[in-house]
Design an enzyme around this catalytic site. Structure first.
Site, PDB file in Angstrom:
ATOM      1  N   ASP A  38       0.843  -1.200   0.000  1.00 38.25           N
ATOM      2  CA  ASP A  38       0.000   0.000   0.000  1.00 38.25           C
ATOM      3  C   ASP A  38       0.877   1.247   0.000  1.00 38.25           C
ATOM      4  O   ASP A  38       1.554   1.540   0.983  1.00 38.25           O
ATOM      5  CB  ASP A  38      -0.883   0.011   1.260  1.00 38.25           C
ATOM      6  CG  ASP A  38      -1.802   1.226   1.289  1.00 38.25           C
ATOM      7  OD1 ASP A  38      -2.907   1.142   0.708  1.00 38.25           O
ATOM      8  OD2 ASP A  38      -1.406   2.270   1.858  1.00 38.25           O
ATOM      9  N   TYR A  62       3.206   9.741  -0.565  1.00 41.89           N
ATOM     10  CA  TYR A  62       4.283   9.134   0.244  1.00 41.89           C
ATOM     11  C   TYR A  62       5.660   9.323  -0.422  1.00 41.89           C
ATOM     12  O   TYR A  62       6.681   9.094   0.206  1.00 41.89           O
ATOM     13  CB  TYR A  62       4.065   7.626   0.473  1.00 41.89           C
ATOM     14  CG  TYR A  62       2.768   7.232   1.158  1.00 41.89           C
ATOM     15  CD1 TYR A  62       1.940   8.178   1.748  1.00 41.89           C
ATOM     16  CD2 TYR A  62       2.372   5.894   1.209  1.00 41.89           C
ATOM     17  CE1 TYR A  62       0.748   7.808   2.356  1.00 41.89           C
ATOM     18  CE2 TYR A  62       1.184   5.518   1.827  1.00 41.89           C
ATOM     19  CZ  TYR A  62       0.373   6.480   2.390  1.00 41.89           C
ATOM     20  OH  TYR A  62      -0.799   6.106   2.986  1.00 41.89           O
ATOM     21  N   LYS A  88      -2.596   5.884  -4.379  1.00 37.66           N
ATOM     22  CA  LYS A  88      -3.702   6.800  -4.062  1.00 37.66           C
ATOM     23  C   LYS A  88      -3.486   8.143  -4.747  1.00 37.66           C
ATOM     24  O   LYS A  88      -2.350   8.605  -4.881  1.00 37.66           O
ATOM     25  CB  LYS A  88      -3.808   7.027  -2.541  1.00 37.66           C
ATOM     26  CG  LYS A  88      -3.788   5.737  -1.750  1.00 37.66           C
ATOM     27  CD  LYS A  88      -3.995   5.924  -0.266  1.00 37.66           C
ATOM     28  CE  LYS A  88      -3.624   4.667   0.490  1.00 37.66           C
ATOM     29  NZ  LYS A  88      -2.203   4.552   0.841  1.00 37.66           N
ATOM     30  N   HIS A 120      -7.519   9.670  -2.060  1.00 42.24           N
ATOM     31  CA  HIS A 120      -6.844   9.577  -0.757  1.00 42.24           C
ATOM     32  C   HIS A 120      -7.679  10.162   0.385  1.00 42.24           C
ATOM     33  O   HIS A 120      -7.638   9.660   1.496  1.00 42.24           O
ATOM     34  CB  HIS A 120      -5.477  10.272  -0.838  1.00 42.24           C
ATOM     35  CG  HIS A 120      -4.485   9.764   0.151  1.00 42.24           C
ATOM     36  ND1 HIS A 120      -3.145   9.694  -0.099  1.00 42.24           N
ATOM     37  CD2 HIS A 120      -4.624   9.298   1.410  1.00 42.24           C
ATOM     38  CE1 HIS A 120      -2.513   9.201   0.959  1.00 42.24           C
ATOM     39  NE2 HIS A 120      -3.397   8.967   1.881  1.00 42.24           N
TER      40      HIS A 120
END
Ligand code: NAP
Length: 270
Positions: free
Chosen positions: A50, A55, A80, A110
C-alpha cells in the site's frame, strides 16, 4: 508464510481479489528504506503493498517489485490520488510511471474533497474501464461521504480505507461498508505503534503466546478488515504476517472491542 494463492483474500466488486494482509509504506524514506522493507515483505510472503503518490516512495516500491522477479499478477499494488489534482488520468499515469507498472490493482481517492469527489470518482471509473486500475475506491470517507458519492457513481467504491484499530473501532462504518459490499481496509491498525503498550492487549498476547501487534491485526481481520501494518524492520515485518494460524476467542475480541476511544469520546460528549 503461505503463498498468495493460499492466503485469505477479499473479493473486490467485479475485480481483483485483495489479500487481507499488506505492507503499508507511509513514512518510509524513498530509496533504501522502502526498497529494503518491500523486499523483506515479499520474501516473507506478503503479496500486497500500500503506497500513495503523497508518500513519495512509489519509485522505490516499483524497484523492489522488479527486483523480486515475482510475476506482476501475483502482487496486489495500491496507490492513491491526491484529490487536489484536477486530472486523475494524469496523476495515475505519473504513479504508474514511478511504479513502472502498466496498471495498479487498486486506485483510491486519498481523502474526500466535498466539491471534487464526485467528479474525480467518475474519472476513476473511466480509468478502471481503460484497465489502468483493476479496482477503484476511496479513503477517509465516512458513511455520509460515501452516500453523497452514490448518485454520481455508476459503481460503488470497492474499498474504503480508514483508520481502524481497537482504539478506533468504527463499528457503524464497518457494518455499513460490509452491508454495501465495500471492502473495509484498516490503516494504522497498530495505532501507529502506540496501541502495542496497552496492558489489556499485552495480557491477551501473553496468554496466547503472541505479540501485541499480532493480536491487534488478528482483531481487525476477525472484524473482516484488510490490514496494512507498516514496519521497516525485518523481524517485525515477518512477525506481523504470522496471523493465519490462530484465532481470538469471542471473549478476547470483546476485550479489544472495549478499548474503543471513539466510543468513549462520543459518550463523553453525550
Ligand atoms: N489512507 C490514509 O489516509 C492513510 C493514513 C495513514 C496510514 N495509511 C496506510 O496504512 C499503513 C499503516 O499505518 P501507519 O503506518 O499509520 O501505522 P501502523 O501500521 O499502525 O503502525 C506503524 C508503527 O508501528 C511500528 N511497528 C510495526 N510493527 C511493530 C511490531 N511488531 N512491534 C512494535 N512496533 C511495530 C512501526 O515501527 P517500525 O517501522 O520501526 O517497525 C511504526 O512506528 C501506512 O503505512 C499507510 O500505507 C493510510
Amino acid at each position: 508464510m503461505r503463498p498468495l494463492s493460499d492466503q485469505p483474500t477479499r473479493e473486490l466488486a467485479g475485480a481483483a481479489r485483495m489479500p487481507v494482509l499488506g505492507l503499508g509504506v507511509w513514512q518510509m524514506a524513498a530509496g533504501g528504506e522502502t526498497e529494503q522493507a518491500v523486499e523483506w515483505a515479499l520474501e516473507a510472503g506478503y503479496r500486497h503493498i500500500d503506497t500513495a503518490s503523497v508518500y513519495r516512495n512509489e519509485q522505490s516500491v516499483g524497484a523492489a517489485l522488479r527486483r523480486s522477479g515475482l510475476p506482476r499478477e501475483q502482487v496486489f499494488v495500491t496507490t492513491k490520488l491526491m484529490p487536489a489534482h484536477p486530472s486523475a488520468a494524469r496523476e495515475l499515469a505519473k504513479s504508474l510511471e514511478r511504479l513502472s507498472l502498466d496498471y495498479v490493482d487498486l486506485y483510491l481517492i486519498h481523502w474526500p474533497l466535498p466539491l471534487r469527489s464526485a467528479r474525480l470518482w467518475r474519472q476513476l471509473e473511466s480509468l478502471q474501464e481503460r484497465g489502468l486500475a483493476r479496482a477503484i475506491g476511496v479513503s477517509n470517507f465516512g458513511r455520509h461521504r460515501l452516500e453523497r458519492l452514490m448518485p454520481a457513481a455508476s459503481r460503488m467504491p470497492a474499498v474504503d480505507q480508514v483508520q481502524f484499530s481497537p482504539f478506533h473501532y468504527r463499528r457503524r462504518l464497518l457494518d455499513y461498508c460490509l452491508e454495501q459490499g465495500i471492502v473495509f481496509e484498516a490503516y494504522s491498525p497498530l495505532e501507529r505503534g502506540k496501541g502495542l503498550q496497552d496492558p489489556k492487549i499485552a495480557a491477551v498476547a501473553a496468554r496466547l503466546g503472541r505479540t501485541p501487534a499480532q493480536v491487534m491485526l488478528r482483531w481487525a481481520i476477525q472484524h473482516e478488515a484488510v490490514v496494512i501494518p507498516k514496519s521497516s524492520r525485518e523481524e517485525r515485518i515477518r512477525s506481523n504476517a504470522q496471523l493465519f494460524d490462530f484465532e481470538l476467542a469471542d471473549s478476547d475480541m470483546r476485550i479489544l472491542d472495549a478499548l474503543d476511544r471513539t466510543n468513549a469520546s462520543a459518550k463523553a460528549r453525550g
